[in-house]
Design a protein around this motif. Structure first.
Motif, mmCIF file in Angstrom:
data_model
loop_
_atom_site.group_PDB
_atom_site.id
_atom_site.type_symbol
_atom_site.label_atom_id
_atom_site.label_comp_id
_atom_site.label_asym_id
_atom_site.label_seq_id
_atom_site.Cartn_x
_atom_site.Cartn_y
_atom_site.Cartn_z
ATOM 1 N N GLN A 30 0.842 -1.191 0.000
ATOM 2 C CA GLN A 30 0.000 0.000 0.000
ATOM 3 C C GLN A 30 0.884 1.250 0.000
ATOM 4 O O GLN A 30 1.681 1.447 0.914
ATOM 5 C CB GLN A 30 -0.906 0.006 1.230
ATOM 6 N N ILE A 31 0.757 2.059 -1.056
ATOM 7 C CA ILE A 31 1.529 3.295 -1.159
ATOM 8 C C ILE A 31 0.727 4.407 -0.490
ATOM 9 O O ILE A 31 -0.404 4.697 -0.878
ATOM 10 C CB ILE A 31 1.833 3.628 -2.625
ATOM 11 N N ASN A 32 1.304 5.032 0.502
ATOM 12 C CA ASN A 32 0.565 5.946 1.377
ATOM 13 C C ASN A 32 -0.025 7.157 0.654
ATOM 14 O O ASN A 32 -1.038 7.705 1.104
ATOM 15 C CB ASN A 32 1.467 6.427 2.513
ATOM 16 N N ILE A 33 0.583 7.578 -0.446
ATOM 17 C CA ILE A 33 0.141 8.802 -1.100
ATOM 18 C C ILE A 33 -1.316 8.717 -1.550
ATOM 19 O O ILE A 33 -2.043 9.716 -1.545
ATOM 20 C CB ILE A 33 1.062 9.151 -2.313
ATOM 21 N N PHE A 34 -1.791 7.513 -1.892
ATOM 22 C CA PHE A 34 -3.184 7.374 -2.332
ATOM 23 C C PHE A 34 -4.144 7.697 -1.186
ATOM 24 O O PHE A 34 -5.087 8.480 -1.344
ATOM 25 C CB PHE A 34 -3.437 5.966 -2.874
ATOM 26 N N GLY A 35 -3.906 7.090 -0.035
ATOM 27 C CA GLY A 35 -4.750 7.372 1.125
ATOM 28 C C GLY A 35 -4.642 8.809 1.584
ATOM 29 O O GLY A 35 -5.644 9.415 2.004
ATOM 30 N N GLU A 36 -3.451 9.387 1.505
ATOM 31 C CA GLU A 36 -3.260 10.777 1.908
ATOM 32 C C GLU A 36 -4.044 11.721 0.988
ATOM 33 O O GLU A 36 -4.678 12.680 1.458
ATOM 34 C CB GLU A 36 -1.774 11.123 1.882
ATOM 35 N N ALA A 37 -3.993 11.454 -0.305
ATOM 36 C CA ALA A 37 -4.722 12.300 -1.261
ATOM 37 C C ALA A 37 -6.228 12.144 -1.074
ATOM 38 O O ALA A 37 -6.981 13.127 -1.140
ATOM 39 C CB ALA A 37 -4.315 11.952 -2.687
ATOM 40 N N GLU A 38 -6.682 10.929 -0.832
ATOM 41 C CA GLU A 38 -8.111 10.708 -0.616
ATOM 42 C C GLU A 38 -8.594 11.407 0.657
ATOM 43 O O GLU A 38 -9.670 12.009 0.669
ATOM 44 C CB GLU A 38 -8.397 9.210 -0.553
ATOM 45 N N ALA A 39 -7.791 11.338 1.715
ATOM 46 C CA ALA A 39 -8.166 12.012 2.958
ATOM 47 C C ALA A 39 -8.251 13.523 2.756
ATOM 48 O O ALA A 39 -9.172 14.186 3.261
ATOM 49 C CB ALA A 39 -7.156 11.677 4.055
ATOM 50 N N PHE A 40 -7.302 14.086 2.006
ATOM 51 C CA PHE A 40 -7.320 15.528 1.737
ATOM 52 C C PHE A 40 -8.549 15.913 0.934
ATOM 53 O O PHE A 40 -9.243 16.886 1.262
ATOM 54 C CB PHE A 40 -6.064 15.949 0.989
ATOM 55 N N LEU A 41 -8.845 15.173 -0.131
ATOM 56 C CA LEU A 41 -9.977 15.510 -0.987
ATOM 57 C C LEU A 41 -11.296 15.409 -0.232
ATOM 58 O O LEU A 41 -12.183 16.249 -0.400
ATOM 59 C CB LEU A 41 -9.989 14.592 -2.217
ATOM 60 N N ALA A 42 -11.428 14.386 0.600
ATOM 61 C CA ALA A 42 -12.659 14.231 1.380
ATOM 62 C C ALA A 42 -12.828 15.390 2.356
ATOM 63 O O ALA A 42 -13.907 15.991 2.455
ATOM 64 C CB ALA A 42 -12.633 12.906 2.124
ATOM 65 N N GLN A 43 -11.772 15.721 3.078
ATOM 66 C CA GLN A 43 -11.849 16.807 4.060
ATOM 67 C C GLN A 43 -12.125 18.138 3.384
ATOM 68 O O GLN A 43 -12.955 18.933 3.850
ATOM 69 C CB GLN A 43 -10.548 16.884 4.858
ATOM 70 N N ASN A 44 -11.464 18.392 2.268
ATOM 71 C CA ASN A 44 -11.631 19.657 1.560
ATOM 72 C C ASN A 44 -13.052 19.821 1.034
ATOM 73 O O ASN A 44 -13.609 20.924 1.043
ATOM 74 C CB ASN A 44 -10.630 19.737 0.408
ATOM 75 N N ALA A 45 -13.654 18.717 0.588
ATOM 76 C CA ALA A 45 -15.000 18.780 0.018
ATOM 77 C C ALA A 45 -16.087 18.701 1.076
ATOM 78 O O ALA A 45 -17.240 19.050 0.819
ATOM 79 C CB ALA A 45 -15.191 17.650 -0.990
ATOM 80 N N GLY A 46 -15.729 18.210 2.271
ATOM 81 C CA GLY A 46 -16.726 18.029 3.313
ATOM 82 C C GLY A 46 -17.405 16.683 3.261
ATOM 83 O O GLY A 46 -18.509 16.507 3.791
ATOM 84 N N ALA A 47 -16.758 15.698 2.645
ATOM 85 C CA ALA A 47 -17.313 14.351 2.530
ATOM 86 C C ALA A 47 -16.715 13.435 3.593
ATOM 87 O O ALA A 47 -15.641 13.708 4.136
ATOM 88 C CB ALA A 47 -17.032 13.781 1.145
ATOM 89 N N GLU A 48 -17.405 12.342 3.865
ATOM 90 C CA GLU A 48 -16.903 11.389 4.848
ATOM 91 C C GLU A 48 -15.669 10.657 4.329
ATOM 92 O O GLU A 48 -14.718 10.412 5.074
ATOM 93 C CB GLU A 48 -17.994 10.381 5.206
ATOM 94 N N GLN A 49 -15.677 10.339 3.027
ATOM 95 C CA GLN A 49 -14.558 9.579 2.474
ATOM 96 C C GLN A 49 -14.454 9.851 0.971
ATOM 97 O O GLN A 49 -15.403 10.325 0.340
ATOM 98 C CB GLN A 49 -14.760 8.079 2.733
ATOM 99 N N ALA A 50 -13.299 9.544 0.409
ATOM 100 C CA ALA A 50 -13.062 9.711 -1.024
ATOM 101 C C ALA A 50 -12.374 8.470 -1.563
ATOM 102 O O ALA A 50 -11.691 7.745 -0.835
ATOM 103 C CB ALA A 50 -12.206 10.947 -1.288
#
Length: 351
Positions: free
Chosen positions: A60-80
């Protein structure tokens, strides 16, 4: 149709001559932003050109989860959840939802969220009326699928009517925000946090990141329950993810995007100020696309080496859709040139 040898920016080369370019979907000028290009190179040096494996592999390459967490938080969603394109993101989402309930696509919805059947209703107002009727009938889960904006005829769709519904069946709203994400909403976060749904209804937003943000990837935003179902789907596990180097640039380049968004809004305001005395264009606040029913404008501007968007849609047999598209790359001088030529045209006697 014009044939060129490189991606256009604020200008493009046609037959060895320099033309101003007011078309495309690169609203924030990401493709030619030198600072962002430097971050992409940095990301490629860090992660390599591409990861061709599965997101479900034992590495598991961490950058994928990090980018998903950022996008979810920025948009106001629970997950991305990230995929390699917006179209693939929409197709995966609808492949899962299509087996869950009845999909009712809105007019103008992107084909990726049709779930196989093209929209049967041509008017947005008629579609809303029918959607309310369907939601008030008991039955299988109802999946309403629509775009956030119509980037061709330049219309921002209104979803406020949904909050007053008292649906008699499970209700899921799917919005394709590809032409709003990065440009509209607070800090370019798009439509996700702006939609108010009735109690019990769920929202899923799909978007390309390749337009305003210039990142070759797609994202799905929504509740954790649905993200976990999508993650377990073989079409997700069997697909290669986005290039991690580009995701690195996305995360590290937020200050670049903020600056580009500010410049884009300055350009929009400059052009709208001119349009205050011009009635040929249809537009809405803060959006950098301007539609005109005057398809002859494209030829008039082309004679003066200005290229705008004008092509038949959705098929080659349809009428031309003609628009002026601004980007953050355009200078004040570019806009002054365009406005002066448009003013000249409007002053010419009509034959």
């Amino acid at each position: 149709m014009y044939s060129i040898n490189q991606l256009p920016g604020r200008c493009t080369q046609i037959d060895g001559e320099n033309w101003l370019y007011f078309s495309g979907t690169g609203y924030l000028g990401a493709a030619w932003n030198e600072d962002l290009q430097a971050l992409v190179r940095e990301g490629i040096q860090k992660f390599g050109l591409h990861f061709g494996g599965s997101r479900l592999s034992n590495i598991q390459i961490n950058i994928f989860g990090e980018a998903e967490a950022f996008l979810a938080q920025n948009a106001g969603a629970e997950q991305a959840l990230l995929l390699s394109s917006g179209t693939l993101a929409g197709q995966l989402l609808m492949k899962v939802l299509g087996t869950h309930g009845e999909v009712f696509p809105a007019p103008g919805a992107h084909p990726a969220i049709w779930a196989g059947a093209a929209p049967s209703i041509k008017s947005w107002e008629d579609w809303v009326e029918k959607a309310v009727e369907l939601a008030n009938q008991p039955g299988a889960p109802l999946i309403l699928a629509a775009n956030s904006v119509d980037p061709l005829y330049v219309r921002q769709f209104d979803f406020k009517w949904l909050q007053h519904l008292k649906p008699q069946r499970e209700l899921i709203l799917v919005i394709d925000d590809s032409h709003g994400f990065g440009v509209l909403g607070e800090n370019g976060a798009g439509i996700y946090s702006q939609v108010n749904l009735p109690a019990g209804a769920e929202l899923l937003v799909v978007s390309s990141l390749g337009k305003a943000l210039g990142i070759p990837a797609g994202v799905i935003l929504g509740p954790k329950f649905w993200m976990e179902r999508l993650l377990r789907n073989p079409y997700f596990g069997g697909a290669s993810p986005p290039s991690p180097g580009f995701l690195w640039a996305l995360l590290q380049g937020q200050a670049i995007y903020i600056k580009a968004r500010q410049k884009l809004q300055l350009n929009v305001r400059q052009f709208v100020q001119y349009l205050s005395t011009e009635s040929d264009f249809h537009f809405f606040p803060e959006y950098p696309v301007f539609y005109t029913a005057n398809s002859g404008l494209a030829t008039f501007l082309a004679e003066r080496k200005i290229l705008i968007s004008s092509f038949p849609y959705p098929t080659p047999q349809d009428d031309l859709v003609t628009r002026i598209v601004l980007s953050s790359l355009h200078t004040e001088g570019d806009l002054e040139t365009l406005i002066k030529i448009l003013q000249f045209k409007s002053q010419k006697p009509r034959s």
